[in-house]
Design a protein around this motif. Structure first.
Motif, PDB file in Angstrom:
ATOM      1  N   LEU A 187       0.860  -1.191   0.000  1.00 28.20           N
ATOM      2  CA  LEU A 187       0.000   0.000   0.000  1.00 28.20           C
ATOM      3  C   LEU A 187       0.895   1.239   0.000  1.00 28.20           C
ATOM      4  N   ARG A 188       0.950   1.929  -1.133  1.00 28.30           N
ATOM      5  CA  ARG A 188       1.894   3.034  -1.283  1.00 28.30           C
ATOM      6  C   ARG A 188       1.231   4.400  -1.360  1.00 28.30           C
ATOM      7  N   GLY A 189      -0.099   4.449  -1.381  1.00 30.75           N
ATOM      8  CA  GLY A 189      -0.736   5.758  -1.474  1.00 30.75           C
ATOM      9  C   GLY A 189      -2.244   5.665  -1.451  1.00 30.75           C
ATOM     10  N   PHE A 190      -2.864   6.838  -1.588  1.00 31.02           N
ATOM     11  CA  PHE A 190      -4.322   6.931  -1.524  1.00 31.02           C
ATOM     12  C   PHE A 190      -4.833   7.923  -2.558  1.00 31.02           C
ATOM     13  N   ARG A 191      -6.136   7.789  -2.848  1.00 27.62           N
ATOM     14  CA  ARG A 191      -6.795   8.701  -3.771  1.00 27.62           C
ATOM     15  C   ARG A 191      -8.246   8.864  -3.351  1.00 27.62           C
ATOM     16  N   HIS A 192      -8.790  10.023  -3.650  1.00 26.23           N
ATOM     17  CA  HIS A 192     -10.210  10.294  -3.472  1.00 26.23           C
ATOM     18  C   HIS A 192     -10.716  10.900  -4.772  1.00 26.23           C
ATOM     19  N   GLN A 193     -11.940  10.558  -5.155  1.00 22.79           N
ATOM     20  CA  GLN A 193     -12.494  11.108  -6.400  1.00 22.79           C
ATOM     21  C   GLN A 193     -12.918  12.558  -6.179  1.00 22.79           C
ATOM     22  N   LEU A 194     -11.917  13.419  -6.100  1.00 24.43           N
ATOM     23  CA  LEU A 194     -12.196  14.843  -5.869  1.00 24.43           C
ATOM     24  C   LEU A 194     -13.106  15.421  -6.937  1.00 24.43           C
ATOM     25  N   GLN A 195     -12.990  14.921  -8.163  1.00 26.32           N
ATOM     26  CA  GLN A 195     -13.793  15.466  -9.254  1.00 26.32           C
ATOM     27  C   GLN A 195     -15.290  15.279  -9.026  1.00 26.32           C
ATOM     28  N   ASP A 196     -15.671  14.344  -8.147  1.00 25.67           N
ATOM     29  CA  ASP A 196     -17.085  14.086  -7.894  1.00 25.67           C
ATOM     30  C   ASP A 196     -17.661  14.954  -6.783  1.00 25.67           C
ATOM     31  N   GLU A 197     -16.814  15.699  -6.086  1.00 29.38           N
ATOM     32  CA  GLU A 197     -17.316  16.614  -5.062  1.00 29.38           C
ATOM     33  C   GLU A 197     -18.033  17.795  -5.725  1.00 29.38           C
ATOM     34  N   SER A 198     -19.012  18.352  -5.040  1.00 30.35           N
ATOM     35  CA  SER A 198     -19.776  19.462  -5.623  1.00 30.35           C
ATOM     36  C   SER A 198     -18.888  20.656  -5.920  1.00 30.35           C
ATOM     37  N   SER A 199     -17.888  20.873  -5.068  1.00 37.21           N
ATOM     38  CA  SER A 199     -16.891  21.911  -5.314  1.00 37.21           C
ATOM     39  C   SER A 199     -15.523  21.369  -4.913  1.00 37.21           C
ATOM     40  N   PRO A 200     -14.798  20.763  -5.850  1.00 36.87           N
ATOM     41  CA  PRO A 200     -13.489  20.214  -5.508  1.00 36.87           C
ATOM     42  C   PRO A 200     -12.551  21.240  -4.888  1.00 36.87           C
ATOM     43  N   ALA A 201     -12.594  22.472  -5.371  1.00 34.57           N
ATOM     44  CA  ALA A 201     -11.697  23.511  -4.846  1.00 34.57           C
ATOM     45  C   ALA A 201     -11.970  23.767  -3.371  1.00 34.57           C
ATOM     46  N   ASP A 202     -13.243  23.855  -3.000  1.00 36.40           N
ATOM     47  CA  ASP A 202     -13.594  24.055  -1.593  1.00 36.40           C
ATOM     48  C   ASP A 202     -13.219  22.834  -0.759  1.00 36.40           C
ATOM     49  N   PHE A 203     -13.457  21.652  -1.297  1.00 39.98           N
ATOM     50  CA  PHE A 203     -13.157  20.428  -0.559  1.00 39.98           C
ATOM     51  C   PHE A 203     -11.671  20.353  -0.223  1.00 39.98           C
ATOM     52  N   MET A 204     -10.823  20.721  -1.188  1.00 44.01           N
ATOM     53  CA  MET A 204      -9.378  20.637  -0.976  1.00 44.01           C
ATOM     54  C   MET A 204      -8.890  21.584   0.115  1.00 44.01           C
ATOM     55  N   GLN A 205      -9.648  22.635   0.397  1.00 43.36           N
ATOM     56  CA  GLN A 205      -9.232  23.593   1.420  1.00 43.36           C
ATOM     57  C   GLN A 205      -9.888  23.357   2.776  1.00 43.36           C
ATOM     58  N   LYS A 206     -10.698  22.291   2.879  1.00 39.27           N
ATOM     59  CA  LYS A 206     -11.276  21.960   4.178  1.00 39.27           C
ATOM     60  C   LYS A 206     -10.155  21.644   5.171  1.00 39.27           C
ATOM     61  N   PRO A 207     -10.219  22.205   6.377  1.00 37.05           N
ATOM     62  CA  PRO A 207      -9.148  21.920   7.360  1.00 37.05           C
ATOM     63  C   PRO A 207      -8.954  20.428   7.609  1.00 37.05           C
ATOM     64  N   GLU A 208     -10.060  19.673   7.619  1.00 38.28           N
ATOM     65  CA  GLU A 208      -9.949  18.239   7.875  1.00 38.28           C
ATOM     66  C   GLU A 208      -9.166  17.545   6.757  1.00 38.28           C
TER      67      GLU A 208
END
Length: 287
Positions: free
Chosen positions: A106-127
Motif C-alpha cells: 500500500l503506497r498511497g491513496f486517492r479520493h475522487q475529488l472530481q465528484d465533489e460538488s466543489s473540488p476547490a472548496d473540498f481541498m481547502q477543508k481543514p480536515e
C-alpha cells in the motif's frame, strides 16, 4: 533519472466486481464497464505489452476497496503497488492507516475529488488538509483526480503540501472535446513547476469522443506534459478497463509510443516504469 533497466509498469488501472450501487460513476453510456474485471483479465494484456506489472488504483470510496486490492496483491505479486481509499477527513485517520501498516504494497491513496460538488472548496477543508499532511508525514503518495477547471486549486493544494510526492491523474483531465490545449497548458504550467508533483499519462483517450478520436488530436497534450514535467516526472497508465470505452489496451499503449519513440532509452524507461518505481518506492527487480 531512471535506468533503462527499470521495470516496465502500467501505473494506473482498476479491478472490480461490478455492482451498480457501488460504482455510481459508471453511467448508462458505459455498458462495457458493467461487468467484473480481474487480474486474470489484465495479465494477458500486460504480457502482450511487455509489462512486468501494474499499480492498482481505487475506483470507489470505501475502505473495503483498499482491503480488496491488498488481498489481490497478495495473490498476484505483479500488482506492485496499491493506491487505496481512506477518509482523509476522518478523526480516526491515524488508526485507519495503522491498520494497514503491515501491508507494504500500500503506497498511497486517492479520493475522487472530481465528484465533489466543489473540488476547490473540498481541498481547502481543514480536515482534508490535516489528512493530507498525515499521509505525507507517513511517506504515502496522494493522487489528485480533478478536471482541468480545478487545476488552479490543485496548484494551491500542492504548494501547501510538499513533504512527499503528489501525483496528478490523467493529465488533469483536459477538455479534449473543446480543443482547449492552450488554456489547459496555461493551467498546468504552475502545477508542473512544483518539483514534488508528478503526472500520469493516462485517461486521455476517454476525454475525447470515444468512437472517433484520432492520435493527432491527443498527442499535442502528451507533448505539452513532456515539456512541462520532463520524463522523470511522467508515468504511463492505461486506465484499464475504463480505457475500453474508447480503445483496446494495445491502442492505448501505441498512443504513448508515438511520444516516447522520439526519446532516448533512459527517458523512455522513466515514462514506461522508472518514474513509477521511484515515486511509489517499488523495487526494480523483476519477479
Amino acid at each position: 533519472m531512471s535506468s533503462p533497466h527499470s521495470l516496465r509498469l502500467d501505473a494506473h488501472q482498476h479491478f472490480w466486481r461490478y455492482d451498480a450501487a457501488a460504482y455510481p460513476w459508471i453511467g448508462r453510456d458505459m455498458s462495457g464497464l458493467r461487468q467484473d474485471f480481474s487480474p486474470d483479465d489484465l495479465r494477458p494484456l500486460l504480457d502482450a505489452g511487455g509489462f512486468d506489472g501494474c499499480i492498482a488504483v481505487q475506483a470507489r470510496a470505501c475502505t473495503g476497496e483498499t482491503d480488496q486490492l491488498l488481498q489481490l496483491a497478495q495473490y498476484y505479486p505483479w500488482i506492485r503497488a496499491v493506491v487505496g481509499w481512506v477518509d482523509l477527513c476522518a478523526r480516526d485517520l491515524e488508526p485507519s492507516l495503522e491498520r494497514w501498516a503491515q501491508a507494504p504494497v500500500l503506497r498511497g491513496f486517492r479520493h475522487q475529488l472530481q465528484d465533489e460538488s466543489s473540488p476547490a472548496d473540498f481541498m481547502q477543508k481543514p480536515e482534508f488538509q490535516r489528512g493530507l499532511a498525515t499521509l505525507q508525514r507517513r511517506g504515502l503518495v496522494y493522487e489528485v483526480l480533478v478536471k482541468a477547471r480545478d487545476l488552479g486549486a490543485v496548484t494551491e493544494l500542492c504548494q501547501q503540501h510538499d513533504r512527499h510526492h503528489l501525483v496528478l491523474d490523467h493529465l488533469g483531465k483536459p477538455d479534449v472535446q473543446a480543443a482547449d490545449l492552450k488554456a489547459w497548458a496555461r493551467q498546468l504550467a504552475p502545477l508542473a513547476a512544483l518539483p514534488h508533483v508528478n503526472c500520469k499519462l493516462s485517461g486521455l483517450i476517454t476525454e475525447a469522443h470515444w468512437q472517433d478520436w484520432q492520435s493527432a488530436q491527443l498527442t499535442p497534450y502528451l507533448h505539452v506534459a513532456l515539456e512541462l514535467f520532463g520524463p522523470e516526472r511522467l508515468m504511463f497508465g492505461s486506465d484499464w478497463p475504463v480505457c475500453l470505452l474508447a480503445s483496446d489496451y494495445s491502442a492505448t499503449c501505441t498512443l504513448l509510443d508515438s511520444l516516447t519513440s522520439t526519446l532516448g532509452p533512459t527517458q523512455q524507461a522513466a515514462i514506461w516504469g522508472g518514474t513509477a518505481c521511484r515515486i511509489y518506492n517499488i523495487n526494480g527487480a523483476t519477479q
